[in-house]
Design an enzyme around this catalytic site. Structure first.
Site, PDB file in Angstrom:
ATOM      1  N   ASP A 194     -14.141  -2.276   1.989  1.00 41.72           N
ATOM      2  CA  ASP A 194     -13.102  -1.763   3.445  1.00 41.72           C
ATOM      3  C   ASP A 194     -13.974  -1.267   4.375  1.00 41.72           C
ATOM      4  O   ASP A 194     -15.195  -2.273   4.747  1.00 41.72           O
ATOM      5  CB  ASP A 194     -12.127  -1.306   2.634  1.00 41.72           C
ATOM      6  CG  ASP A 194     -10.794  -1.016   4.518  1.00 41.72           C
ATOM      7  OD1 ASP A 194     -11.339  -1.317   5.591  1.00 41.72           O
ATOM      8  OD2 ASP A 194     -10.045  -0.571   4.450  1.00 41.72           O
TER       9      ASP A 194
ATOM     10  N   ASP B 154      -7.185   2.709  -3.165  1.00 37.76           N
ATOM     11  CA  ASP B 154      -7.218   3.438  -1.660  1.00 37.76           C
ATOM     12  C   ASP B 154      -8.195   4.464  -1.727  1.00 37.76           C
ATOM     13  O   ASP B 154      -6.931   5.336  -1.874  1.00 37.76           O
ATOM     14  CB  ASP B 154      -7.466   2.506  -1.324  1.00 37.76           C
ATOM     15  CG  ASP B 154      -7.804   2.314   0.275  1.00 37.76           C
ATOM     16  OD1 ASP B 154      -9.080   2.398   0.227  1.00 37.76           O
ATOM     17  OD2 ASP B 154      -7.384   1.884   0.945  1.00 37.76           O
TER      18      ASP B 154
ATOM     19  N   GLY C 131      -4.716  -4.741   6.033  1.00 39.30           N
ATOM     20  CA  GLY C 131      -3.229  -4.343   6.600  1.00 39.30           C
ATOM     21  C   GLY C 131      -3.528  -2.770   7.227  1.00 39.30           C
ATOM     22  O   GLY C 131      -4.906  -2.445   6.474  1.00 39.30           O
TER      23      GLY C 131
ATOM     24  N   LYS D  63      -1.117  -0.886  -4.825  1.00 37.64           N
ATOM     25  CA  LYS D  63      -1.897  -0.401  -3.783  1.00 37.64           C
ATOM     26  C   LYS D  63      -1.942   1.064  -3.750  1.00 37.64           C
ATOM     27  O   LYS D  63      -1.299   1.447  -2.944  1.00 37.64           O
ATOM     28  CB  LYS D  63      -3.022  -1.474  -2.955  1.00 37.64           C
ATOM     29  CG  LYS D  63      -3.502   0.307  -2.267  1.00 37.64           C
ATOM     30  CD  LYS D  63      -4.243  -0.870  -1.658  1.00 37.64           C
ATOM     31  CE  LYS D  63      -4.851   0.112  -0.349  1.00 37.64           C
ATOM     32  NZ  LYS D  63      -6.299  -0.758   0.581  1.00 37.64           N
TER      33      LYS D  63
ATOM     34  N   GLU E 139     -10.882   1.033  -3.762  1.00 34.13           N
ATOM     35  CA  GLU E 139     -11.296  -0.059  -2.254  1.00 34.13           C
ATOM     36  C   GLU E 139     -12.166   1.095  -1.808  1.00 34.13           C
ATOM     37  O   GLU E 139     -11.530   2.649  -2.464  1.00 34.13           O
ATOM     38  CB  GLU E 139     -10.318   0.021  -1.962  1.00 34.13           C
ATOM     39  CG  GLU E 139     -10.218  -0.100  -0.636  1.00 34.13           C
ATOM     40  CD  GLU E 139      -8.807  -0.770  -0.075  1.00 34.13           C
ATOM     41  OE1 GLU E 139      -8.343  -1.250  -0.311  1.00 34.13           O
ATOM     42  OE2 GLU E 139      -8.878  -1.017   1.035  1.00 34.13           O
TER      43      GLU E 139
ATOM     44  N   SER F  32       0.603  -1.085  -0.180  1.00 33.63           N
ATOM     45  CA  SER F  32      -0.356  -0.048   0.028  1.00 33.63           C
ATOM     46  C   SER F  32       0.806   1.363  -0.228  1.00 33.63           C
ATOM     47  O   SER F  32       1.727   1.108   0.906  1.00 33.63           O
ATOM     48  CB  SER F  32      -1.051  -0.314   0.980  1.00 33.63           C
ATOM     49  OG  SER F  32      -1.655   1.110   1.517  1.00 33.63           O
TER      50      SER F  32
ATOM     51  N   LYS G 227      -3.276   4.998  -2.320  1.00 32.37           N
ATOM     52  CA  LYS G 227      -3.684   5.750  -1.994  1.00 32.37           C
ATOM     53  C   LYS G 227      -4.223   6.943  -2.718  1.00 32.37           C
ATOM     54  O   LYS G 227      -2.992   7.156  -2.775  1.00 32.37           O
ATOM     55  CB  LYS G 227      -3.123   6.226  -0.657  1.00 32.37           C
ATOM     56  CG  LYS G 227      -2.936   4.857   0.559  1.00 32.37           C
ATOM     57  CD  LYS G 227      -4.183   4.601   0.607  1.00 32.37           C
ATOM     58  CE  LYS G 227      -4.349   3.290   2.525  1.00 32.37           C
ATOM     59  NZ  LYS G 227      -5.262   2.864   2.832  1.00 32.37           N
TER      60      LYS G 227
HETATM   61  O1  OSB Z   1      -7.551   1.651   4.242  1.00 33.93           O
HETATM   62  O2  OSB Z   1      -6.467  -0.306   3.910  1.00 33.93           O
HETATM   63  C1  OSB Z   1      -6.239   0.723   4.603  1.00 33.93           C
HETATM   64  C2  OSB Z   1      -3.646   1.385   6.865  1.00 33.93           C
HETATM   65  C3  OSB Z   1      -3.773   2.268   8.006  1.00 33.93           C
HETATM   66  C4  OSB Z   1      -5.343   2.057   7.446  1.00 33.93           C
HETATM   67  C5  OSB Z   1      -6.235   1.620   6.762  1.00 33.93           C
HETATM   68  C6  OSB Z   1      -5.536   1.252   5.634  1.00 33.93           C
HETATM   69  C7  OSB Z   1      -4.330   0.893   5.194  1.00 33.93           C
HETATM   70  C8  OSB Z   1      -3.658   0.838   4.630  1.00 33.93           C
HETATM   71  C9  OSB Z   1      -2.072  -0.005   4.744  1.00 33.93           C
HETATM   72  O3  OSB Z   1      -3.710   1.192   3.711  1.00 33.93           O
HETATM   73  C10 OSB Z   1      -2.307  -1.022   5.398  1.00 33.93           C
HETATM   74  C11 OSB Z   1      -0.644  -2.106   5.457  1.00 33.93           C
HETATM   75  O4  OSB Z   1      -0.131  -2.201   4.421  1.00 33.93           O
HETATM   76  O5  OSB Z   1      -0.585  -2.413   6.557  1.00 33.93           O
HETATM   77 MG    MG Z   2      -8.697   0.192   2.687  1.00 28.08          MG
END
Ligand code: OSB
Ligand code: MG
Length: 375
Positions: free
Chosen positions: A246, A196, A298, A168, A221, A142, A170
């Site tokens: 999510d 996401d 995660g 992925k 997402e 991510s 953001k």
């Molecule tokens: O939306 O998936 C999410 C981290 C913190 C809160 C929400 C999210 C995330 C991540 C990181 O996208 C996921 C990871 O690699 O731990």
């Molecule tokens: Mg997410």
């Protein structure tokens, strides 16, 4: 072998992130994490210790929960309900706490610690408990929002070099179409890509989000608000790229409804968000039954959560790479002695007893900011 609950310790740790992680809901440079240590006592008086990791963030910015509140609700409301039971194992936790509304991340952390302790008492690994057969799982990463496209491309190139098999990004309004276009150009058409939004868009953004269709991504997402199931269903009809939920998915029952309404074409399963690993398995099972692909999300976990997620993600319905990256993606040093690594883009499913991690006690102690013992 039956168990009763012994001492429970709530421990807070502070871990710096290797680089700031920016999402549409904020930027983080450090992780303030609540760990739960639970002791189970068997019929012969034998004691077994287990650890759970609460995924709540410092602020109620991803969902309503936050770390200080999670610690408070565990100590004040959740734990007393578990103490009433004269026999306890992980499968009982959900039922015992069902009358208390919300707080899935706090409930999940307790259930997780008890699960780890019971597996260790029975000398069983989590993977074995789940019945998984895969020994490795594909690893996705991510990538946070970056101020400039050049910075984003440098970060993505680094992760590609590390071997991650899925990227992925953001996104948020203003950092979306051009960012995705540039990354798709960098990584080429074959590397799986997804985005996401963490609820950053509105129902009226359908035409805008449709512009993402040309980049041939796996999924978008959580574009809309947590509670906006109908909005996601409308978007799913409007946009070709599959819509993945999510934040909106907080239980198996709610997930079934979202699927039926056409709002959830793919599911991100995060055990903490849904109240624990056992509910996560139920969501996996129902999605598999309905041919809805799932992947494991995660929450910037330590080696405790990462180990458990890696076993969960070995279940057969997890057909897409999850956000289970190497520990070094976020942390220079982990609190476990055997941090999750990636080899050829894959993470090895832990086979050790319990959730499959071993704590690095001196390092854990050195990053501890507070402990609360509840007997
Ligand atoms: O939306 O998936 C999410 C981290 C913190 C809160 C929400 C999210 C995330 C991540 C990181 O996208 C996921 C990871 O690699 O731990
Ligand atoms: Mg997410």
């Amino acid at each position: 072998m039956t168990f009763r609950l012994g001492a429970v310790e709530l421990r807070r740790i502070a871990l710096p992130l290797v680089s700031p992680f920016r999402t549409s809901f904020g930027s983080q440079t450090e992780r303030d994490i609540l760990l739960v240590r639970a002791e189970l006592i068997d019929d012969d008086g034998g004691r077994s210790e287990g650890w759970g990791e609460c995924v709540a963030l410092s602020e109620p910015s991803y969902s309503a929960e936050y770390v200080e509140g999670a610690q408070h609700v565990i100590a004040t409301h959740l734990l007393p309900r578990l103490r009433i039971a004269d026999r306890l194992e992980a499968a009982d936790v959900g039922t015992l706490l069902a009358k208390l509304h919300g707080h899935p991340m706090a409930k999940a952390a307790l259930e997780m610690a008890i699960l780890d302790a019971q597996l260790r008492a029975r000398d069983q690994s989590f993977g074995d408990f789940l019945g998984v057969t895969r020994t490795t799982i594909p690893s996705g990463v991510s990538v946070g929002i970056h101020d400039t496209i050049d910075e984003l491309l440098a970060a993505v190139q680094g992760y590609v070099d590390d071997g991650y098999v899925r990227i992925k990004l953001k996104i948020e309004p203003g950092s979306d179409i051009e960012h995705v276009a540039a990354v798709r150009e960098l990584i080429g058409p074959e590397t799986p890509l997804q985005v996401d939004a963490n609820t950053a868009y509105r129902r009226t953004d359908g035409a805008h989000l449709r512009r993402l269709d040309e980049f041939d991504m796996l999924l978008i997402e959580q574009p809309l608000a947590e509670e906006d199931i109908i909005g996601h269903a409308r978007l799913a009809a409007e946009v070709e790229t599959p819509i993945c939920l999510d934040e909106s998915l907080v239980s198996a029952a709610g997930t079934a409804d979202a699927i039926e309404l056409g709002a959830c074409e793919i599911a991100n399963i995060k055990p903490g968000r849904v109240g624990g690993y056992l509910e996560a398995v139920r969501i996996h099972d129902l999605c598999r039954h309905q041919d809805i692909p799932v992947w494991c999300g995660g929450m910037i976990e330590t080696g405790i959560g990462r180990a458990a997620n890696a076993a969960l993600a070995a279940l057969p319905g997890f057909t897409l790479p999850g956000d289970i990256s190497a520990s070094t993606r976020f942390y220079a040093q982990d609190i476990v002695v055997d941090p999750i690594t990636i080899t050829d883009g894959h993470v090895t499913v832990p086979t050790g007893v319990g959730l499959g991690f071993e704590l690095d006690r001196p390092y854990l102690d050195s990053v501890t900011t507070g402990t609360q013992l509840l007997t």
